[in-house]
Write an enzyme that holds these catalytic residues in place. Structure first.
Site, PDB file in Angstrom:
ATOM      1  CB  ALA A 265      -0.958   0.060   1.128  1.00 48.92           C
ATOM      2  CG  ASP A 266       5.319   2.960   0.710  1.00 48.17           C
ATOM      3  OD1 ASP A 266       5.631   3.394   2.215  1.00 48.17           O
ATOM      4  OD2 ASP A 266       5.972   3.432  -0.071  1.00 48.17           O
ATOM      5  CB  ILE A 267       2.333   6.718  -1.152  1.00 47.00           C
ATOM      6  CG1 ILE A 267       1.628   7.663  -2.487  1.00 47.00           C
ATOM      7  CG2 ILE A 267       3.216   7.497  -0.339  1.00 47.00           C
ATOM      8  CD1 ILE A 267       0.367   7.146  -3.036  1.00 47.00           C
ATOM      9  N   GLY A 268       5.147   5.245  -1.897  1.00 49.64           N
ATOM     10  CA  GLY A 268       6.299   5.502  -2.347  1.00 49.64           C
ATOM     11  C   GLY A 268       6.343   4.085  -3.321  1.00 49.64           C
ATOM     12  CB  VAL A 269       6.149   0.675  -3.042  1.00 48.55           C
ATOM     13  CG1 VAL A 269       5.991  -0.389  -3.962  1.00 48.55           C
ATOM     14  CG2 VAL A 269       6.951   0.495  -2.025  1.00 48.55           C
TER      15      VAL A 269
END
Length: 297
Positions: A245-249
């Site tokens: 869910a990470d926005i950076g990934v």
DNA sequence: GGCCAGGCTAGCA
DNA sequence: TGCTAGCATGGC
């Protein structure tokens, strides 16, 4: 004065790996010339450790006398923090030829995950970082350290030491609100610290599987799936975690695949199956790649 | 000036 | 079980 040199188990690039230390400047590491300075608690003792790369290994200097037992403990902690025993050869074997990630992985050969100094520190940092840009999150972390932590003097310079659970547990919610924490984040940070003071043993998590760590931590208010995944990755150094869910990934993958939309959490999990059992490292390389694209814009 | 940021909870259908 | 408003503020 104590010296050590810690040798990596496999291919290791301090040039790549130390980028994360520079990114954490002030809230975790001080940068002085070619050296990185990190304060640590060694039992009851507060020490400052200077780190730099010397030829083929990590040089360590502590400006105090340590017993041989303390030296051994410090050596083990630093080996874990810098992933010196993580041999990436099978990671490269599997993914260097990947049509999508291969390029950025080859460009970062030897990059290793840098772990936080303790599980408590990792959890607090991660909770504070939830949904905030990294720059502001770093400011809030630094304010917490300077509100609750200890100081030591090193080479005539005053350095902060990350606070203990006891020190944070003694704060009030209002104390953190004054530092521009929102009310709920202030509650998460202080309530977790009080829980640890009351006997919740974070180090016991080392004995559990990834799934059992999730089950143990998810009921705690302020800790969601992403936060546990970050703890497993940046606190414990587990190598097959995917904070999908990470926005950076998701942003990094949008760059890699040159699409206009970020992939959904489900799409990231599906993509990530190809990276197992090295999903943590694929993610870490993607984060580093994202940082480099931001800096070049 | 508006949208986004290394999410999570509580409340609702 | 699944969806979403609200959080609080800085960065760009």
């Amino acid at each position: 004065m104590a010296h050590m040199k810690l040798m990596p188990s496999g291919i290791y690039s301090f040039e790549h790996t130390s980028r994360r230390l520079a990114a954490l400047e002030k809230s975790a590491y001080q940068v002085r010339d070619d050296r990185f300075i990190r304060t640590l608690r060694l039992g009851e003792r507060l020490i400052a450790v200077e780190l730099w790369w010397m030829g083929d290994g990590l040089a360590v200097e502590v400006s105090e006398e340590l017993s041989s037992q303390q030296l051994e403990e410090l050596s083990q902690r630093l080996r874990r923090m810098f992933s010196l025993d993580v041999d990436l050869s099978s990671f490269y074997q599997r993914l260097e030829g990947d049509p999508n990630l291969g390029n950025l992985i080859r460009e970062r050969r030897g990059l290793h995950v840098v772990l936080d100094a303790s599980l408590y520190e990792c959890l607090i940092r991660t909770i504070i970082s939830q949904q905030l840009n990294l720059s502001f999150a770093g400011t809030l972390i630094q304010r917490l350290i300077e509100r609750a932590g200890d100081t030591i003097v090193h080479r005539g310079e005053t350095l902060w030491v990350f606070p203990t659970p006891e020190q944070v547990a003694n704060l009030s919610y209002e104390d953190l609100q004054e530092l521009q924490f929102n009310r709920r984040k202030a509650e998460y940070v202080i309530d977790l610290s009080r829980k640890v003071v009351d006997g919740f043993d974070l180090d016991q998590l080392y004995t559990l599987s990834d799934d059992d760590v999730v089950k143990k931590l998810l009921p705690i208010r302020g800790i969601g799936r992403w936060t546990v995944e970050c703890l497993l990755l940046f606190g414990m150094g587990r190598t097959d975690l995917l904070p999908a869910a990470d926005i950076g990934v998701r942003n990094a993958l949008r760059h890699v695949f040159e699409t206009t939309e970020q992939p959904s959490e489900e799409e990231v999990r599906r993509l990530g199956e190809a990276w197992s059992p090295w999903r943590s490292y694929a993610v870490f390389y993607l984060w580093d790649y994202l940082g480099s694209t931001k800096n070049s814009q």
